[in-house]
Design an enzyme around this catalytic site. Sequence first.
Site, PDB file in Angstrom:
ATOM      1  N   HIS A 192     -50.913  45.160  33.964  1.00 27.23           N
ATOM      2  CA  HIS A 192     -50.117  43.970  33.646  1.00 27.23           C
ATOM      3  C   HIS A 192     -50.845  43.177  32.562  1.00 27.23           C
ATOM      4  O   HIS A 192     -51.993  42.741  32.756  1.00 27.23           O
ATOM      5  CB  HIS A 192     -49.896  43.117  34.892  1.00 27.23           C
ATOM      6  CG  HIS A 192     -48.913  43.732  35.839  1.00 27.23           C
ATOM      7  ND1 HIS A 192     -49.046  43.706  37.199  1.00 27.23           N
ATOM      8  CD2 HIS A 192     -47.759  44.417  35.570  1.00 27.23           C
ATOM      9  CE1 HIS A 192     -48.017  44.338  37.748  1.00 27.23           C
ATOM     10  NE2 HIS A 192     -47.222  44.787  36.784  1.00 27.23           N
ATOM     11  N   GLU A 195     -52.892  39.722  32.967  1.00 24.99           N
ATOM     12  CA  GLU A 195     -53.923  39.597  33.993  1.00 24.99           C
ATOM     13  C   GLU A 195     -55.295  39.903  33.374  1.00 24.99           C
ATOM     14  O   GLU A 195     -55.929  40.907  33.669  1.00 24.99           O
ATOM     15  CB  GLU A 195     -53.564  40.506  35.180  1.00 24.99           C
ATOM     16  CG  GLU A 195     -52.245  40.064  35.814  1.00 24.99           C
ATOM     17  CD  GLU A 195     -51.589  41.078  36.757  1.00 24.99           C
ATOM     18  OE1 GLU A 195     -52.233  42.092  37.088  1.00 24.99           O
ATOM     19  OE2 GLU A 195     -50.429  40.848  37.155  1.00 24.99           O
ATOM     20  N   ARG A 247     -46.044  40.338  30.680  1.00 27.69           N
ATOM     21  CA  ARG A 247     -46.479  41.195  31.804  1.00 27.69           C
ATOM     22  C   ARG A 247     -46.282  42.692  31.542  1.00 27.69           C
ATOM     23  O   ARG A 247     -47.108  43.524  31.877  1.00 27.69           O
ATOM     24  CB  ARG A 247     -45.669  40.774  33.033  1.00 27.69           C
ATOM     25  CG  ARG A 247     -45.709  41.741  34.229  1.00 27.69           C
ATOM     26  CD  ARG A 247     -44.897  41.146  35.376  1.00 27.69           C
ATOM     27  NE  ARG A 247     -44.641  42.087  36.438  1.00 27.69           N
ATOM     28  CZ  ARG A 247     -45.346  42.166  37.573  1.00 27.69           C
ATOM     29  NH1 ARG A 247     -46.362  41.368  37.766  1.00 27.69           N
ATOM     30  NH2 ARG A 247     -45.024  43.043  38.513  1.00 27.69           N
ATOM     31  N   HIS A 317     -55.754  44.075  39.548  1.00 23.18           N
ATOM     32  CA  HIS A 317     -54.718  43.135  39.099  1.00 23.18           C
ATOM     33  C   HIS A 317     -55.219  41.712  39.362  1.00 23.18           C
ATOM     34  O   HIS A 317     -56.295  41.504  39.903  1.00 23.18           O
ATOM     35  CB  HIS A 317     -53.443  43.338  39.928  1.00 23.18           C
ATOM     36  CG  HIS A 317     -52.663  44.576  39.612  1.00 23.18           C
ATOM     37  ND1 HIS A 317     -51.441  44.545  38.993  1.00 23.18           N
ATOM     38  CD2 HIS A 317     -52.916  45.891  39.849  1.00 23.18           C
ATOM     39  CE1 HIS A 317     -50.974  45.772  38.854  1.00 23.18           C
ATOM     40  NE2 HIS A 317     -51.852  46.621  39.371  1.00 23.18           N
ATOM     41  N   GLU A 391     -56.175  42.558  44.011  1.00 24.48           N
ATOM     42  CA  GLU A 391     -55.728  41.357  43.291  1.00 24.48           C
ATOM     43  C   GLU A 391     -56.921  40.414  43.229  1.00 24.48           C
ATOM     44  O   GLU A 391     -57.356  39.885  44.254  1.00 24.48           O
ATOM     45  CB  GLU A 391     -54.570  40.670  44.026  1.00 24.48           C
ATOM     46  CG  GLU A 391     -53.317  41.522  44.181  1.00 24.48           C
ATOM     47  CD  GLU A 391     -52.417  41.542  42.946  1.00 24.48           C
ATOM     48  OE1 GLU A 391     -52.712  40.802  41.965  1.00 24.48           O
ATOM     49  OE2 GLU A 391     -51.422  42.283  42.970  1.00 24.48           O
TER      50      GLU A 391
HETATM   51  O1  0X9 Z   1     -46.305  43.340  41.987  1.00 24.35           O
HETATM   52  C1  0X9 Z   1     -47.258  44.026  41.589  1.00 24.35           C
HETATM   53  O2  0X9 Z   1     -47.133  44.954  40.813  1.00 24.35           O
HETATM   54  C2  0X9 Z   1     -48.682  43.696  42.091  1.00 24.35           C
HETATM   55  N1  0X9 Z   1     -48.888  42.267  42.079  1.00 24.35           N
HETATM   56  S1  0X9 Z   1     -49.006  41.453  40.654  1.00 24.35           S
HETATM   57  O3  0X9 Z   1     -48.981  40.042  40.941  1.00 24.35           O
HETATM   58  N2  0X9 Z   1     -50.416  41.766  39.981  1.00 24.35           N
HETATM   59  O4  0X9 Z   1     -47.957  41.881  39.786  1.00 24.35           O
HETATM   60  C3  0X9 Z   1     -48.855  44.238  43.490  1.00 24.35           C
HETATM   61  C4  0X9 Z   1     -48.697  45.723  43.614  1.00 24.35           C
HETATM   62  C5  0X9 Z   1     -49.012  46.259  44.980  1.00 24.35           C
HETATM   63  N3  0X9 Z   1     -48.711  47.670  45.088  1.00 24.35           N
HETATM   64  C6  0X9 Z   1     -47.455  48.144  45.326  1.00 24.35           C
HETATM   65  N4  0X9 Z   1     -46.483  47.359  45.655  1.00 24.35           N
HETATM   66  N5  0X9 Z   1     -47.286  49.431  45.265  1.00 24.35           N
HETATM   67 ZN    ZN Z   2     -50.497  42.857  38.301  1.00 22.20          ZN
END
Ligand code: 0X9
Ligand code: ZN
Length: 429
Positions: A192, A195, A247, A317, A391
């Site tokens: 992303h 980040e 993003r 992330h 995260e």
């Molecule tokens: O939403 C996401 O892609 C991730 N959070 S973020 O705030 N960095 O965008 C979390 C991803 C967790 N993993 C999966 N859902 N597979």
């Molecule tokens: Zn992310």
Amino acid sequence: MRAWYLAAACLAACAHLLLLLPAAGQEARVSYQGAQLLRLAVLSEEDRRLVEALEGDGDVQIWSGLHQNGSEVDALALPGSAERVKELLESSNVTYSVVIEDLEDAIRSENPVPSEEEMQELEGRKGHRMTWYSYHRMAEVHGYLEYLAQTYPKLCSVQAIGTSGQGRPLKVLKISSGKPNSRAIWVDGGIHAREWISPAVVTYIINELVENYESHSDAVQAVDWYILPIVNPDGYEYTHTTNRLWRKNRRSNADSRCMGVDLNRNFGYKWGGKGSSRDPCTEIYAGQYGFSEPETSAISGFLTPKIGTVKAYVTFHSYGQYFLYPWGYDRVLPPDYKELDRVARKATQAMQAAGSYYTAGSSATTLYPASGGSDDWAKGVAKVKYAYTIELRDKGRYGFILPANYIIPTAKEGLAAIKIIAQEVARLK
Ligand code: 0X9
Ligand code: ZN
């Protein structure tokens, strides 16, 4: 004579104005002057609908919380909308606090860019331009990987595993003590774009493993490391030049109104399910099909032949301080989730000892369901035992705009986690 004088005077006076204007073909930088980060107490279904409507109308950008359990939602009221958004919240009895008064000011103080003189001095002294006092552009990160490969040719090598949509290389650093048939760990960052703490922490880990080898020789001896600090270089560069809050990647979509695919919705396991979207104008657009994007397909192309040897997949992330394991696509758990959970807890204990508390748990239950993530693909298809999304900091004080003086403290936590994972991989039967 007079005309010449006027032209010269104008050149001098207007030069600084010209600098502010974008060069031909370049987009103007997006300003967040007047944008405010608000923390809302979303208590009822009605409150939630109000926030969703504000998001739909382009008045706010949700940063966290709306799809999570709990009532706290962090929403960025966009420039020109902040006063109206706050009035609407007040008249609807939604309580809020202002976390960041002016996002453009926060962006300005986030990254103290060193002078060219300081950078040249550093380059002369160290042979590269990398530091962990500020966030760096892609060229500096990649230059650093090349420097390591040249300086430690027995330990390090660099390979481009593909190119991004706009033609930037996807550079992986391999760190290996050279033992045959070693198990491997994959680490990545910067999927992303906004980040920034993620590539910074990943390069810090690299620096520790290579330049501070004596302190971590167990981790380097035990496994081979494949590390991709910037999965999404087009998005990353775009956040530096044009829009700090971008993003997705930067490929044009069939629907030409909106660009980019959320690369963490584009992996080919349970692709297109919960928490992803078919609408290219959303932040969670999954792309046309699984692995439609060059960045995600490069990762699967690189790791697929290594199935069986890669025992851990760790993707960094931000933000929120979570240590997440599959599944992310829905609130279900893999058969060996107890082992994933055990290692997650051990790692978060080490992270706490290094500085901060991180919440461990499965992605969909701890955060929200989101399908097409890299961790789920690693676990579900590439058969990686330990697949984790970390995260990083913080818990919302700065969110994505984490000031650069937090890089080192955050990176120490990331390193502590990675060392536990390497230990556990070494112990596997
Ligand atoms: O939403 C996401 O892609 C991730 N959070 S973020 O705030 N960095 O965008 C979390 C991803 C967790 N993993 C999966 N859902 N597979
Ligand atoms: Zn992310």
